[in-house]
Scaffold this motif. Structure first.
Motif, short mmCIF file in Angstrom:
data_model
loop_
_atom_site.label_atom_id
_atom_site.label_comp_id
_atom_site.label_asym_id
_atom_site.label_seq_id
_atom_site.Cartn_x
_atom_site.Cartn_y
_atom_site.Cartn_z
N ILE A 66 0.85 -1.20 0.00
CA ILE A 66 0.00 0.00 0.00
C ILE A 66 0.88 1.24 0.00
CG2 ILE A 66 -1.81 1.23 1.31
CD1 ILE A 66 -2.42 -1.65 2.55
N ARG A 67 1.94 1.20 0.84
CA ARG A 67 2.81 2.37 0.91
C ARG A 67 3.51 2.60 -0.43
NH1 ARG A 67 7.93 2.97 4.99
NH2 ARG A 67 9.07 4.47 3.72
N LYS A 68 3.93 1.51 -1.05
CA LYS A 68 4.68 1.66 -2.30
C LYS A 68 3.81 2.24 -3.42
CE LYS A 68 8.09 -0.36 -5.22
NZ LYS A 68 9.37 -0.99 -5.21
N ALA A 69 2.51 1.97 -3.33
CA ALA A 69 1.61 2.52 -4.37
C ALA A 69 1.70 4.05 -4.39
CB ALA A 69 0.18 2.06 -4.09
N GLY A 70 1.89 4.66 -3.21
CA GLY A 70 2.00 6.12 -3.16
C GLY A 70 3.45 6.59 -3.17
N GLN A 71 4.40 5.68 -3.07
CA GLN A 71 5.83 6.04 -3.00
C GLN A 71 6.61 5.03 -3.84
OE1 GLN A 71 7.32 5.85 1.05
NE2 GLN A 71 9.38 6.45 0.46
N PRO A 72 6.46 5.10 -5.17
CA PRO A 72 7.01 4.04 -6.02
C PRO A 72 8.53 3.89 -5.90
CG PRO A 72 5.84 5.73 -7.32
CD PRO A 72 5.78 6.16 -5.90
#
Ligand code: SAM
Ligand code: SF4
Length: 524
Positions: A66-72
């Motif tokens: 989930i975090r990576k979706a907003g912080q690729p």
């Protein structure tokens, strides 16, 4: 430079790997943070010994998706046994994972990380189940892993004056339930000179206790060709020889330990060296796994209950003050009540200082999962686990109570921050690690353990004043300190913070449950 958050699961091998990895990456300019939200790189050093360990990592990876979706640009890496066991399948299943690195390939981690940062593409370095990175004992000296072990940095205070040295990599035993031979590869003994050099560096840097690590540490044997007067000769170093040499060559090292011993082929030569060299700790972690000969055979352990108990007897005769720790698996396929009773009796007879008890967990790739259905119901496994825990706790209380009135020397680790609670994560040397003592996955450990990592609540319950001095709160210039005995018992006592890193004689005044309380001899 990037901030890295590194979390470690599993045994001391993994704790050591994390230490080496952080030393290596710090030297390249990376910084380590214990705040995952402040990290641009998240690394999990994983354990595959039981399913629960893997599930924990999968759940953390799920959150990071989930975090990576907003912080690729966030880099997510899985290193250690789970990376090796799952392999590239993991990269397909979890496309947000950028990097996989097996435990035998950790020297390649900086290059993998760099490649991910530059290319943004997934990277992996895995040995693969059948490939053997190092084929001969001699070749190991030249490989990158050896350089990784030798290039460590050591901070005495952060490490509580204790350090691990790997002396045997991998395992050849193939116990039918265990993934380690598949994830860590074949058994290789490091050269005695490399081990001595590493130990010397650690001692010069202020280390007071060295623990030699191997899955079957007593099977250490190294052969090398040396030039002698009459031509080339073969020099063979056994584990007993290595212990003796380390003890001789490091007279200023107060403590030398080793983990984990395998019960088959445990020679008297090792016990003799222990008996004659007092700075070798009176402690043997020697897992039995089961008391049932039938189950031991199915596990491919190569000894019987009787020969195991004979070994403990022999050890007690040769090293009278020795303490034992064990591991036991309950609920192995086909385990009957009668089988379980033999394990219970074995634990009673062994009188372990602590025993780490595990419910059998079927592991993909092992012989046990292929051969035997996991037919002991979970509820029964839990029942046996809890029962054995009670037996072990009772023994632990009795052994601790026998210490009351006695004087023991402890290595003072510093103020008792009570930072480890068995299941809780703790921060060591800038990276997060799950507190580990046994050569077993921790965080899920259900050990009837004498370790005070379980301490804060216990101490508060048994001795309310202790709780007030938690976190090293000052009390007339004194703080609550912890130290370990030669038999690895944790002792709590009051003293000045400067006692940290000293060998301190203390007189045991009380043993409440698994916590031992003492006063410094002569007062402070
Ligand atoms: N090499 C050590 C030995 O053989 O004694 C132990 C190493 S193993 C990584 C640590 C412990 O995990 C074992 O002693 C065993 O009790 C436990 N263990 C390993 N595989 C397991 C499994 N599949 N299910 C439950 N416990 C397991
Ligand atoms: Fe090797 Fe220990 Fe696993 Fe057996 S339990 S295969 S000895 S690591």
């Amino acid at each position: 430079m990037k901030n890295i958050y590194l979390e470690t699961f599993g045994c001391q091998m993994n704790v050591l790997d994390s230490e080496l990895v952080s030393g290596q990456l710090s030297a390249l300019g990376y910084r380590f943070t214990s705040d995952i939200n402040a990290a641009q790189v998240v690394l999990y050093n994983t354990c595959s010994v039981r399913e629960l360990s893997e599930q924990k990592v999968l759940s953390r990876l799920g959150r990071l998706k989930i975090r990576k979706a907003g912080q690729p640009e966030l880099v997510i890496g899985v290193i250690g046994c789970m990376a090796e066991r799952d392999g590239v399948r993991m990269l397909r299943r979890l496309p947000h994972v950028d990097l996989l690195c097996g435990p035998g390939e950790l020297d390649q981690l900086p290059a993998l990380l760099e490649n991910v940062l530059v290319t943004g593409k997934q990277q992996h370095a895995l040995a693969g189940n059948t490939s053997r990175r190092t084929h001969t004992l001699e070749a190991v000296e030249e490989d990158g892993l050896e350089l990784l072990d030798l290039s460590r940095s050591f901070s005495p205070v952060e490490s509580k004056f204790q350090a691990y040295i790997r002396i045997v990599r991998g395992c050849n035993k193939f116990c039918t339930y265990c993934v380690v031979p598949y994830t860590r590869g074949p058994e290789v003994s490091r050269s005695p000179q490399a081990i001595l050099d590493e130990a010397r560096k650690l001692v010069d840097a202020g280390c007071l206790e060295i623990t030699l690590l191997g899955q079957t540490v007593n099977h250490y044997v190294h052969e090398e060709t040396i030039s002698a007067a009459g031509g080339p000769a073969l020099r063979r170093t056994t584990f007993a020889d290595l212990l003796y040499r380390l003890h001789e060559l490091l007279p200023e090292l107060p403590r030398l330990r080793f983990l984990t011993s395998f019960p088959a082929d445990f020679g008297d030569d090792i016990l003799q060296v222990m008996a004659q060299n007092p700075r070798i700790c009176r402690y043997l972690h020697i897992p039995a796994q089961s008391g049932s000969d039938r189950i031991l055979k199915m596990m491919n352990r190569g000894y019987t209950c009787e020969s195991y108990l004979e070994l403990l007897e022999r050890a007690r005769n040769i090293v009278p003050d020795i303490a034992f720790a064990g591991d036991a698996i309950v609920g192995f396929p086909t385990e009957t009540d009668a089988d379980y009773q033999t394990t219970r009796e074995l634990v009673q007879a062994a009188r372990y200082k602590n025993c780490f008890i595990f419910k059998y967990s079927p592991r993909p790739g092992t012989l046990a999962i292929k051969r035997y259905p996991d037919d002991v119901p979970e509820a029964l496994k839990r029942e046996r686990n809890n029962d054995l825990l009670k037996v072990q706790n009772q023994i632990c209380h009795e052994l601790n109570r026998q210490l009351v009135g006695k004087t023991v020397t402890v290595l003072c680790e510093g103020p008792s921050g009570w930072e480890g609670t068995g299941a809780a994560d703790s921060v060591i040397a800038g990276h997060t690690t799950v507190a580990a003592r046994p050569m077993a996955a921790v965080g899920e450990a259900v050990g009837g353990s004498g370790t005070v990592e379980l301490g804060p609540r216990l101490a508060a319950a048994f001795l309310p004043a202790a709780d007030k001095r938690r976190q090293g709160a000052v009390d007339g210039g004194r703080v609550q300190l912890t130290g370990r005995t030669t038999a690895d018992q944790i002792v709590v006592f009051d003293g000045p913070p400067e006692m940290r890193g000293k060998m301190v004689p203390v007189r045991v005044k009380a043993a409440h449950g698994m916590t031992i309380f003492a006063d410094v001899v002569g007062g402070v």
